[in-house]
Enzyme design. Structure first.
Site, PDB file in Angstrom:
ATOM      1  N   ASP A  73       0.605  -1.252   0.075  1.00 55.36           N
ATOM      2  CA  ASP A  73      -0.003  -0.025  -0.038  1.00 55.36           C
ATOM      3  C   ASP A  73       0.958   1.377   0.145  1.00 55.36           C
ATOM      4  O   ASP A  73       0.294   2.382   0.094  1.00 55.36           O
ATOM      5  CB  ASP A  73      -0.989  -0.081   1.158  1.00 55.36           C
ATOM      6  N   ASP A  86      -5.922  -4.765  -6.285  1.00 53.30           N
ATOM      7  CA  ASP A  86      -5.682  -3.356  -5.486  1.00 53.30           C
ATOM      8  C   ASP A  86      -4.183  -2.592  -5.938  1.00 53.30           C
ATOM      9  O   ASP A  86      -4.086  -1.700  -5.896  1.00 53.30           O
ATOM     10  CB  ASP A  86      -5.855  -3.245  -4.105  1.00 53.30           C
TER      11      ASP A  86
END
Ligand code: GLY
Length: 376
Positions: free
Chosen positions: A92, A153
């Site tokens: 992330d 993602d």
């Protein structure tokens, strides 16, 4: 809908952001609201960059220095986070640093912001498995539960690497990003143009193992937000590589997503569900999809027969979000887009606001209201 409508929608977002700036007093909003209220938190989760990104968007939209000052004030926590490696054992890093430090560098030329974003990019490269050609999403690289697992993602985290190549001239970052995007297209996208949320690769042989879900309804269903991450994420790889295959995969994912829209144009949290299901919507998936489609429209040639259709679909979804999904009728809220789902299987943030839904809603509005250069 005309520009005036979207201008008013953006004004509402700014009003809510002003409230959060006062309520949270320098802290970041939590990943998801509770009872439509975001509590304040430190820079620890995967989501704080969305808030900094919103502040940069607000600054670009209004040229009001208060938003720039608030965004810049947050950079110290991103610097500390990457230097002290606080919760950095994750893919992330792109969500975190593209929207905070890369945005700061692009908008203000800050060398300090550039340096911290490069440090984050370096950490992200440590998660790359050369044989499998992928970046592991979560957890320790030796964790047998997570080893070799790539997720949809992650496509949104690749721009940090492409950007690092752009500013350093070191091709290594972009090579990893491109390889990961290629492997994602090969294994996360199914032949029927639905997608797996996650897929395991054998990091020793480089061969494929199997796909499953983490946040979707089932291993063979199609998690709505995963599909939306893919719609937008593959396009971001196209922006840097100009490889037509990335536009093609974004297009087929978009077509499937659009084929699953319920009457009001806003998807259920998994695309397996239909109107009779009684399941929750995920407005955040739709907000991401709108941004992906608006970028797709920019990249397709003016003669492309599908261009108008994608633009109409994006505008219709954004209109529906602005008319039916904001917290306008909840005066106590500091959130923006309601009816989102964070993680249904784990019971997190169900039918609440979440920070990325708010971010992408504002990004979509900014895309319509000004000529905007992505932070991605
Ligand atoms: N990237 C985590 C999520 O979409 O929930």
């Amino acid at each position: 809908m005309n520009q005036e409508h979207f201008k008013r929608a953006a004004e509402f977002v700014l009003e809510r952001m002003d409230r959060s700036l006062i309520m949270l007093d320098g802290q970041f909003p939590a990943a998801a609201s509770r009872g439509l209220i975001y509590e304040g938190t430190g820079n620890v989760d995967w989501t704080p960059g969305f808030w900094t990104g919103m502040l940069w968007l607000a600054y670009e939209l209004t040229e009001d220095e208060k938003y720039r000052n608030a965004a810049e004030a947050q950079l110290a926590s991103f610097k500390r986070r990457v230097e002290e490696q606080i919760e950095t054992n994750t893919h992330d890093l792109g969500f975190l640093y593209s929207l905070s430090a890369v945005a700061a560098y692009r908008l203000t030329g800050s060398e300090e912001a550039k340096a911290m974003a490069l440090q984050a990019a370096d950490l992200l490269t440590e998660r790359y498995f050369p044989k499998a050609g992928i970046i592991q999403a979560w957890g320790d690289l030796n964790d047998p539960e997570e080893c070799g697992r790539m997720i949809m993602d992650c496509l949104m985290n690749l721009p940090l690497l492409y950007w690092a190549t752009e500013v350093t001239g070191d091709a290594r970052y972009a090579d990893m990003a491109r390889s990961h995007a290629k492997q994602s297209a090969a294994y996360l996208v199914r032949p029927d143009h639905t997608s797996y949320h996650t897929y395991y690769m054998d990091v020793l042989t480089g061969g494929p193992k199997y796909g499953n879900t983490h946040q979707g309804y089932s291993d063979d269903s199609c998690w709505a937000r995963g599909q939306a991450w893919g719609m937008y994420g593959f396009l971001l790889s196209y922006l840097y590589t100009k490889e037509a295959s990335f536009i093609e995969v974004s297009t087929v994912l978009s077509d499937y997503f659009l084929s699953r829209l319920p009457g009001d144009g806003i998807v259920y949290w998994d695309l397996i569900f239909t109107e009779e299901s009684g399941q929750e919507k995920d407005s955040s998936a739709s907000a991401i999809a709108v941004c992906g489609l608006l970028e797709l429209v920019k990249q397709l040639s003016p003669e492309d027969p599908d261009r108008e259709r994608y633009e109409a679909a994006a505008l219709a979804m954004l209109e529906s979000l602005s008319l039916n999904y904001t917290t306008e009728d909840h005066p106590e809220s500091n959130g923006i887009l309601k009816h989102a789902v964070y993680n249904k299987p784990r019971g997190w943030g169900i039918d609440e606001c979440n920070l990325w839904g708010d971010y992408f809603y504002l990004e979509a509005l900014v895309r319509l209201l000004k000529d905007w250069r992505p932070y991605w």
